[in-house]
Design a protein around this motif. Structure first.
Motif, PDB file in Angstrom:
ATOM      1  N   LEU A   1       0.792  -1.218   0.000  1.00  0.00           N
ATOM      2  CA  LEU A   1       0.000   0.000   0.000  1.00  0.00           C
ATOM      3  C   LEU A   1       0.831   1.278   0.000  1.00  0.00           C
ATOM      4  CD1 LEU A   1      -2.353  -1.327   2.723  1.00  0.00           C
ATOM      5  CD2 LEU A   1      -2.790  -1.289   0.301  1.00  0.00           C
TER       6      LEU A   1
ATOM      7  N   THR B   1      -6.474   6.529 -10.064  1.00  0.00           N
ATOM      8  CA  THR B   1      -6.162   5.459  -9.120  1.00  0.00           C
ATOM      9  C   THR B   1      -7.133   4.298  -9.345  1.00  0.00           C
ATOM     10  OG1 THR B   1      -5.477   7.099  -7.481  1.00  0.00           O
ATOM     11  CG2 THR B   1      -5.893   4.864  -6.682  1.00  0.00           C
ATOM     12  N   LYS B   2      -6.614   3.156  -9.737  1.00  0.00           N
ATOM     13  CA  LYS B   2      -7.467   1.970  -9.899  1.00  0.00           C
ATOM     14  C   LYS B   2      -7.743   1.375  -8.521  1.00  0.00           C
ATOM     15  CE  LYS B   2      -7.498  -2.703 -11.833  1.00  0.00           C
ATOM     16  NZ  LYS B   2      -6.745  -3.714 -12.620  1.00  0.00           N
ATOM     17  N   ILE B   3      -9.024   1.128  -8.227  1.00  0.00           N
ATOM     18  CA  ILE B   3      -9.352   0.587  -6.903  1.00  0.00           C
ATOM     19  C   ILE B   3      -9.998  -0.797  -6.953  1.00  0.00           C
ATOM     20  CG2 ILE B   3      -9.610   2.880  -5.889  1.00  0.00           C
ATOM     21  CD1 ILE B   3     -12.680   2.431  -5.971  1.00  0.00           C
TER      22      ILE B   3
ATOM     23  N   GLU C   1     -12.851  -2.164 -15.053  1.00  0.00           N
ATOM     24  CA  GLU C   1     -12.054  -1.625 -13.956  1.00  0.00           C
ATOM     25  C   GLU C   1     -12.779  -0.430 -13.328  1.00  0.00           C
ATOM     26  OE1 GLU C   1      -9.677  -3.573 -13.385  1.00  0.00           O
ATOM     27  OE2 GLU C   1      -9.692  -4.577 -15.313  1.00  0.00           O
TER      28      GLU C   1
ATOM     29  N   TYR D   1     -12.121   3.211 -11.215  1.00  0.00           N
ATOM     30  CA  TYR D   1     -11.074   4.205 -10.950  1.00  0.00           C
ATOM     31  C   TYR D   1     -11.626   5.385 -10.148  1.00  0.00           C
ATOM     32  CZ  TYR D   1      -9.007   1.877 -15.059  1.00  0.00           C
ATOM     33  OH  TYR D   1      -8.525   0.957 -15.954  1.00  0.00           O
TER      34      TYR D   1
ATOM     35  N   ALA E   1      -8.967   8.889  -2.423  1.00  0.00           N
ATOM     36  CA  ALA E   1      -8.466   7.901  -3.388  1.00  0.00           C
ATOM     37  C   ALA E   1      -7.411   7.005  -2.743  1.00  0.00           C
ATOM     38  CB  ALA E   1      -7.893   8.607  -4.615  1.00  0.00           C
ATOM     39  N   SER E   2      -6.539   7.608  -1.949  1.00  0.00           N
ATOM     40  CA  SER E   2      -5.498   6.825  -1.271  1.00  0.00           C
ATOM     41  C   SER E   2      -6.107   5.845  -0.273  1.00  0.00           C
ATOM     42  CB  SER E   2      -4.533   7.764  -0.545  1.00  0.00           C
ATOM     43  OG  SER E   2      -3.896   8.624  -1.462  1.00  0.00           O
TER      44      SER E   2
ATOM     45  N   ALA F   1      -7.670   2.863  -2.094  1.00  0.00           N
ATOM     46  CA  ALA F   1      -6.659   1.940  -2.621  1.00  0.00           C
ATOM     47  C   ALA F   1      -5.823   1.317  -1.507  1.00  0.00           C
ATOM     48  CB  ALA F   1      -5.737   2.674  -3.600  1.00  0.00           C
TER      49      ALA F   1
ATOM     50  N   GLN G   1      -9.503  -1.482   0.463  1.00  0.00           N
ATOM     51  CA  GLN G   1      -9.489  -2.720  -0.324  1.00  0.00           C
ATOM     52  C   GLN G   1     -10.261  -3.848   0.360  1.00  0.00           C
ATOM     53  OE1 GLN G   1      -7.603  -3.075  -3.758  1.00  0.00           O
ATOM     54  NE2 GLN G   1      -8.754  -1.214  -3.266  1.00  0.00           N
TER      55      GLN G   1
ATOM     56  N   ALA H   1      -7.968  -4.065  -6.220  1.00  0.00           N
ATOM     57  CA  ALA H   1      -6.944  -3.726  -7.205  1.00  0.00           C
ATOM     58  C   ALA H   1      -5.543  -4.020  -6.724  1.00  0.00           C
ATOM     59  CB  ALA H   1      -7.052  -2.254  -7.576  1.00  0.00           C
ATOM     60  N   THR H   2      -5.338  -4.025  -5.394  1.00  0.00           N
ATOM     61  CA  THR H   2      -3.997  -4.228  -4.861  1.00  0.00           C
ATOM     62  C   THR H   2      -4.006  -5.387  -3.862  1.00  0.00           C
ATOM     63  OG1 THR H   2      -4.367  -2.667  -3.042  1.00  0.00           O
ATOM     64  CG2 THR H   2      -3.439  -1.781  -5.072  1.00  0.00           C
TER      65      THR H   2
END
Length: 322
Positions: A13, A119-121, A274, A276, A291-292, A295, A300, A311-312
C-alpha cells in the motif's frame, strides 16, 4: 460444481501510506473554510460517482468519515456521462468511473493546466440478471450479443421448450456506464434492440426483472454480492444470476461462469471492467486522500466484501467441491 472464493492475504500500500502520512493528522475542518483549504484527511469536498458503484462507494465514504471525523465527502450518484462532465467543468475535483479518461477528456484538462491522477481501486463484474422462473440461465457471449442487438427477440429462439416469448432488455439508465459497456464490449458497436427499457436506477432495474419473467438486465456485482446486506438478500431471492460462457460451443455447465471474485481475478469471467477514482487536484487535498484510502488496506477490504476484486494486494483462491 465448484465454488471459488478469494482470500485477501496481504496488501502492498505505498499509495495509501504516502498521501495520508503527508498530512498525518485529523484536522478540524473549521480551520478549512476556503474551497481549496482541505487536506487529505479534513475539510469538505463534493465528488461525483457512477451510480452503478453506489453501494461500495457509500461504504467507502462512511468508513473514511468515521476514521477522519473532520472530513466530509458529499457524493452525488449519476450516470457516467454526467460524472465525467462534472470533472471536466470543475464542478467536482474527484470522480469514480469505470474507465480512465479519454484522450479528448485528458486534453481538455491539460488545456486548463490540470494533470489528473487516476487510481485503480477494483475490478467489477457485470451480472446478467433474469427472472427466477426463466429456465434459460446459461448463455453464451454470442447469445448475449444477439439478444442485445435484437437479432434474438424471443426466449423461444434460445430454447424451443421455453414458455416465455418476447425478450425485454432493461438497463439502469440512459447514458450509463452499463449501457456503454454493452455497446462497446458485447454488441461491439452495433445498435441496441428497440425492445430496451431504462429503469432509471439499479434498484429499479432489479425490481423490474423480479416482476417481469421475460426480462433480462445487467448490473454491477456490488449490487448483488454483499450477502450481509439486507437489500442484497432480498434481490437474490427475487432474481437469478445467469452463467456466461465465452465459448460459442460450451461443453458442460462448468464452462458457464458467474461474476465470482475468483473468476474476476483469473480474468475468466468475460464481463469485467475496472473501477477508478480520478482526481484533478494539483495537491494532496481531500479527493487525493479519499483515493489513497480506497486503494489502501481498509478500502481494499471494503472492495473485497462488496463482491468486486481488489486492485492491490496478494490474493489466495480457494476452491470448494460440493
Amino acid at each position: 460444481m465448484t465454488v471459488p472464493f478469494v482470500n485477501l492475504q496481504r496488501l502492498g500500500l505505498p499509495l495509501a501510506v504516502g498521501a495520508l502520512l503527508l498530512t498525518g493528522c485529523n484536522q478540524n475542518p473549521n480551520a478549512n473554510t476556503g474551497p481549496n483549504d482541505d487536506t487529505a484527511t479534513s475539510g469538505r469536498i463534493q465528488i461525483s460517482v457512477d451510480e452503478t458503484f453506489a453501494p461500495i462507494v457509500k461504504s467507502q465514504v462512511d468508513t473514511f468519515q468515521k476514521l477522519y471525523t473532520y472530513a466530509h465527502i458529499d457524493a452525488a450518484y449519476k450516470a457516467e456521462d454526467y460524472v465525467a462532465n462534472d470533472l471536466l467543468t470543475g464542478k467536482v475535483r474527484a470522480v469514480v468511473l469505470s474507465r480512465p479518461l479519454t484522450t479528448k477528456e485528458q486534453a481538455d484538462l491539460e488545456k486548463q493546466k490540470l494533470f489528473p491522477r487516476t487510481t485503480k481501486i477494483a475490478t467489477d463484474g457485470l451480472a446478467i440478471i433474469l427472472h427466477p422462473s426463466n429456465p434459460d440461465s446459461l448463455l453464451t457471449m454470442a447469445q448475449l450479443k444477439a439478444i442485445f442487438t435484437g437479432q434474438t427477440s424471443s426466449w423461444k429462439q434460445i430454447s424451443g421448450k421455453s414458455k416465455l416469448d418476447q425478450i425485454n432488455v432493461v438497463f439502469d439508465a440512459n447514458r450509463s456506464s452499463t449501457t456503454r459497456y454493452v455497446q462497446d464490449s458485447i454488441t461491439q458497436g452495433a445498435a441496441l434492440t428497440k425492445q430496451v427499457f431504462a429503469a432509471k436506477s439499479n434498484p429499479a432495474l432489479l425490481d423490474y426483472v423480479a416482476t417481469h419473467p421475460n426480462a433480462i438486465g445487467i448490473v454491477g456485482a456490488n449490487w448483488i454480492s454483499d450477502r450481509d446486506d439486507a437489500a442484497v438478500q432480498r434481490f437474490l431471492k427475487q432474481v437469478r444470476v445467469a452463467g456466461i460462457s465465452r465459448s460459442a460451443s460450451p461443453k458442460s455447465e462448468e464452462d458457464y461462469l458467474q461474476p465470482y471474485q475468483a473468476y474476476l481475478a483469473l480474468k475468466t469471467y468475460p464481463l469485467r471492467r475496472e473501477v477508478y477514482i480520478i482526481s484533478r487536484e494539483g495537491r494532496a487535498g481531500l479527493g487525493t486522500g479519499f483515493a489513497s484510502f480506497a486503494a489502501g488496506t481498509k478500502g481494499q477490504l471494503i472492495v473485497l466484501k462488496s463482491g468486486m476484486m481488489p486492485a492491490t494486494g496478494q490474493t489466495r483462491i480457494v476452491t470448494i467441491k460440493k
